[in-house]
Design an enzyme around this catalytic site. Structure first.
Site, mmCIF file in Angstrom:
data_model
loop_
_atom_site.group_PDB
_atom_site.id
_atom_site.type_symbol
_atom_site.label_atom_id
_atom_site.label_comp_id
_atom_site.label_asym_id
_atom_site.label_seq_id
_atom_site.Cartn_x
_atom_site.Cartn_y
_atom_site.Cartn_z
ATOM 1 N N HIS A 19 0.812 -1.216 0.000
ATOM 2 C CA HIS A 19 0.000 0.000 0.000
ATOM 3 C C HIS A 19 0.852 1.275 0.000
ATOM 4 C CE1 HIS A 19 -4.155 0.849 -0.233
ATOM 5 N NE2 HIS A 19 -4.402 1.175 1.017
ATOM 6 N N PHE A 64 -3.104 9.393 6.449
ATOM 7 C CA PHE A 64 -3.497 8.006 6.204
ATOM 8 C C PHE A 64 -4.240 7.954 4.876
ATOM 9 C CE2 PHE A 64 -2.406 7.589 10.635
ATOM 10 C CZ PHE A 64 -1.689 6.405 10.627
ATOM 11 N N ASN A 66 -6.914 6.776 3.349
ATOM 12 C CA ASN A 66 -8.304 7.040 2.983
ATOM 13 C C ASN A 66 -8.685 8.515 3.007
ATOM 14 O OD1 ASN A 66 -8.337 4.289 2.865
ATOM 15 N ND2 ASN A 66 -9.870 3.990 4.446
ATOM 16 N N ASP A 91 -0.664 2.324 -5.413
ATOM 17 C CA ASP A 91 -0.605 0.876 -5.642
ATOM 18 C C ASP A 91 -1.905 0.404 -6.281
ATOM 19 O OD1 ASP A 91 -2.289 -0.506 -3.044
ATOM 20 O OD2 ASP A 91 -1.588 1.555 -2.805
ATOM 21 N N ASN A 112 -9.120 3.306 -2.184
ATOM 22 C CA ASN A 112 -9.718 4.339 -1.341
ATOM 23 C C ASN A 112 -8.924 5.632 -1.320
ATOM 24 O OD1 ASN A 112 -12.005 2.849 -0.627
ATOM 25 N ND2 ASN A 112 -10.934 1.841 1.050
#
Length: 197
Positions: A19, A64, A66, A91, A112
């Site tokens: 990620h 982060f 999202n 990614d 997301n």
């Protein structure tokens, strides 16, 4: 000026996960351009410099994954830039390991961070470079897969892919997105030997 954003999660526990391939791609560009991406600004770590003759801002949102779009929108406002100035890297489990894809617009699919970015900017017309990390088997839990540490063979493929991605970004900056798409969107790589293990 271009704002080149890598999507990922802050913190050492996420550094070498699939990620965070977007962060790793920013790190490679920073190394090539001699830029230090460590100045806190607009909920991101940023660095300023030149690459392939273009003025760039490199950014790693610290919100982060999202909520990545919040940071990117703030950066655009702070530097009087528009969504057309953004190149986002993230990614992509829908692509095989080592493959990269460059597009000038489209949805973020199931990513997301990409969804947050496009929603915050209010457009799907955002240049993006997707870094393939998809397994050769169906995923029972996508979140667990992208947040686990990469294995040795995956890290080796990722290093080659990130070098390709940095080459592609330099070509995009110097010759335009069409040239980068024509050169890099056709290429495929082999799966890491233990990707399905």
């Amino acid at each position: 000026m271009r704002l080149i954003v890598g999507l990922g999660n802050p913190g050492p526990e996420y550094q070498w996960t699939p990620h965070n391939l977007g962060f790793l791609a920013v790190d490679e560009l920073a190394n090539r351009a001699g830029i230090r991406v460590e100045r806190p600004e607009a909920k991101a770590l940023v660095g300023f410099g030149k690459l392939a003759g273009e003025e760039i801002i490199l950014a790693k949102p610290q919100t982060f994954m999202n909520l990545s779009g919040i940071s990117v929108k703030e950066l655009l406002g702070k530097h009087d830039l528009s969504p057309a100035d953004v190149l986002a890297m993230w990614d992509e489990v829908q692509l095989p390991w080592g493959a990269i894809r460059i597009h000038a617009e489209g949805s973020a699919g199931s990513h997301n961070g990409g969804k947050s970015l496009l929603a915050s900017l209010g457009t799907t017309a955002v240049d993006r470079l997707r870094l393939g990390c998809g397994p050769d088997h169906p995923l029972s839990d996508r979140k667990d897969y992208v947040l686990r540490p990469m294995r040795k063979q995956e890290l080796e493929v990722a290093a080659e892919m990130i070098a390709d991605a940095a080459d592609a970004v330099e070509l995009l900056l110097s010759k335009g997105i069409e040239a980068a798409m024509n050169k890099y969107n056709r290429r495929e790589r082999q799966q890491p030997e233990d990707a399905g293990a």
